[in-house]
Motif scaffolding. Structure first.
Motif, PDB file in Angstrom:
ATOM      1  N   ARG A 139     -12.740   8.066 -14.348  1.00  0.00           N
ATOM      2  CA  ARG A 139     -12.174   8.534 -15.623  1.00  0.00           C
ATOM      3  C   ARG A 139     -12.611   9.956 -15.928  1.00  0.00           C
ATOM      4  O   ARG A 139     -11.839  10.759 -16.452  1.00  0.00           O
ATOM      5  N   ARG A 167     -10.405  13.225 -16.614  1.00  0.00           N
ATOM      6  CA  ARG A 167     -10.551  14.030 -17.828  1.00  0.00           C
ATOM      7  C   ARG A 167     -10.754  15.497 -17.485  1.00  0.00           C
ATOM      8  O   ARG A 167     -10.195  16.389 -18.131  1.00  0.00           O
ATOM      9  N   HIS A 192      -7.534  16.996 -16.541  1.00  0.00           N
ATOM     10  CA  HIS A 192      -6.733  17.276 -17.737  1.00  0.00           C
ATOM     11  C   HIS A 192      -7.230  18.531 -18.446  1.00  0.00           C
ATOM     12  O   HIS A 192      -6.435  19.354 -18.914  1.00  0.00           O
ATOM     13  N   ASN A 230       1.502  13.620 -20.247  1.00  0.00           N
ATOM     14  CA  ASN A 230       0.890  12.456 -19.600  1.00  0.00           C
ATOM     15  C   ASN A 230      -0.625  12.456 -19.790  1.00  0.00           C
ATOM     16  O   ASN A 230      -1.240  11.418 -20.049  1.00  0.00           O
ATOM     17  N   ARG A 260      -1.344  11.399 -23.313  1.00  0.00           N
ATOM     18  CA  ARG A 260      -1.205   9.950 -23.493  1.00  0.00           C
ATOM     19  C   ARG A 260      -2.440   9.211 -22.983  1.00  0.00           C
ATOM     20  O   ARG A 260      -2.903   8.250 -23.597  1.00  0.00           O
ATOM     21  N   GLU A 261      -2.969   9.668 -21.846  1.00  0.00           N
ATOM     22  CA  GLU A 261      -4.165   9.025 -21.305  1.00  0.00           C
ATOM     23  C   GLU A 261      -5.363   9.247 -22.221  1.00  0.00           C
ATOM     24  O   GLU A 261      -6.178   8.335 -22.418  1.00  0.00           O
ATOM     25  N   ARG A 262      -5.482  10.466 -22.772  1.00  0.00           N
ATOM     26  CA  ARG A 262      -6.587  10.726 -23.698  1.00  0.00           C
ATOM     27  C   ARG A 262      -6.496   9.800 -24.908  1.00  0.00           C
ATOM     28  O   ARG A 262      -7.489   9.203 -25.327  1.00  0.00           O
TER      29      ARG A 262
END
Length: 386
Positions: free
Chosen positions: A187, A191, A194, A349, A352-354
């Motif tokens: 993860r 991050r 991102h 995207n 959205r994951e955050r």
């Protein structure tokens, strides 16, 4: 038991720890005690002139058989019962140890079967030698001995199983923790990817727009051109600082501090985006949610800067007053015509994951008044707060 924590087995006492470290010494003490309680007492009772060598040999064999009480408790019990029955002696100490070993190193069921079988054999031998008059004394004396031995042995076995279960659970928790660490590392890599996208793509977009604007007004408004160029340089330095901070997180695990939302919005205004901000209620105290809010606004404003067609207003609505928190970025640069390309949607995207990490959702699409990005985030709890 404390909430969220298993019961913890207390550390063994000094005496128990000592005997656990020296099992052979413990065996020697048990065998020696049974020799004294059997053969030793017989010698003292008879004196040196008239020993019963048969009974003395049986007592000695019964005591020495206790050396194998952990590995072969059934065989040890058979030797002790046979010696007692054949000689008519009173081998209470070896019998007690044998029954304890059967309960401690086999099972309570085995101890029950051993109790019934041994008492039946020894009881029959007592009736044969002493008649029914000696049966009451035998049942009381041997009954108390066997009950006490079996209960102590069963307690020790239960404790051993309990400790074993605790050790198994600790090993399982260690494996789960290792797996969680691997998932957390994955993860974290996502991050960081991102964040790299946010730093590079967003800042370069604004810098390009500022440079284009500075070139366009260089002759007609040199002062405005210089401000745009200066802001582009400042933004580049800020991007470099963000990159160094992100690399520092990789090296020393320092916390990722959210960016300054006011500075971000002012940068987009300088780049020519007419941003209006509305706030309702105090902002979240959670650093994690602050990061999500910052990245949400950054991503939505970057998309507006790239794709909005001459917007007259870009509204940033930050509603912290309710549950969930709502972040809305709406521009009026999309009319009734077809929407332009929105690129690879990597930024959305990632956003959205955050948001999903905090139980939130992200919606993006065209509305009647323009293009909107809407983010909802539950208020933090003790478990989700940073």
């Amino acid at each position: 038991m404390l909430a969220g924590r298993p019961d913890v087995e207390p550390a063994p006492g000094a005496s128990r720890a000592f005997w656990a470290r020296h099992p052979r010494l413990g065996t020697g003490v048990v065998v020696g005690f049974c020799l004294v309680a059997g053969a030793g007492v017989d010698l003292l009772r008879w004196g040196p002139g008239q020993p019963d060598w048969w009974l003395l040999a049986a007592d000695t064999i019964a005591a020495l058989s206790l050396i194998w009480r952990r590995r072969e408790p059934w065989a040890v019990l058979a030797v002790v019962v046979a010696g007692d029955a054949l000689t008519g002696g009173v081998m209470v100490a070896p019998y007690a140890v044998a029954m304890y070993s059967l309960a401690a190193h086999r099972s309570l069921h085995s101890a029950t079967v051993g109790t019934v079988g041994s008492l039946a054999v020894l009881g029959a031998e007592t009736i044969h030698r002493s008649g029914r008059d000696g049966l009451g004394w035998f049942l009381f004396f041997y009954g108390v001995t066997v009950v006490a031995s079996v209960l102590i042995g069963a307690n020790v076995a239960a404790r051993r199983r309990y400790v074993g279960a605790l050790l198994d659970r600790a090993a399982r928790l260690a494996r789960e923790k290792e797996q969680e660490g691997l998932l957390a590392a994955a993860r974290e890599r996502a991050r960081i990817a991102h964040d790299l996208h946010d730093i590079v793509a967003h800042n370069l977009t604004i810098m390009v727009r500022l440079a284009d604007g500075a070139t366009a007004v260089a002759d007609s408004d040199p002062q405005r051109s210089r401000r745009a160029v200066q802001r582009a340089a400042d933004l580049g330095r800020e991007a470099m600082k963000d990159m160094r901070r992100l690399l520092g997180v990789l090296h020393d695990g320092s916390p990722d501090v959210p960016g300054d939302l006011e500075t971000l919005i002012e940068t987009f205004r300088i780049a020519g985006l007419p941003v209006t901000v509305r706030r309702h209620g105090p902002g979240p105290r959670s650093l994690g949610l602050q990061r999500v809010v910052f990245r949400s606004v950054q991503e939505a404003l970057t998309n507006a800067l790239r794709y909005a067609e001459e917007p007259t207003e870009v509204l940033v609505d930050l509603d912290y007053s309710g549950d969930p928190i709502r972040i809305t970025v709406l521009d009026d640069g999309h009319g009734a015509g077809p929407a332009p390309s929105v690129g690879s949607e990597q930024g959305l995207n990632a956003l959205r994951e955050r948001a999903a990490l905090y139980g939130g959702t992200v919606e993006a699409g065209r509305e009647a008044s323009g293009w909107a990005v809407r983010v909802t985030l539950p208020h933090p709890t003790e478990e989700t707060d940073d």
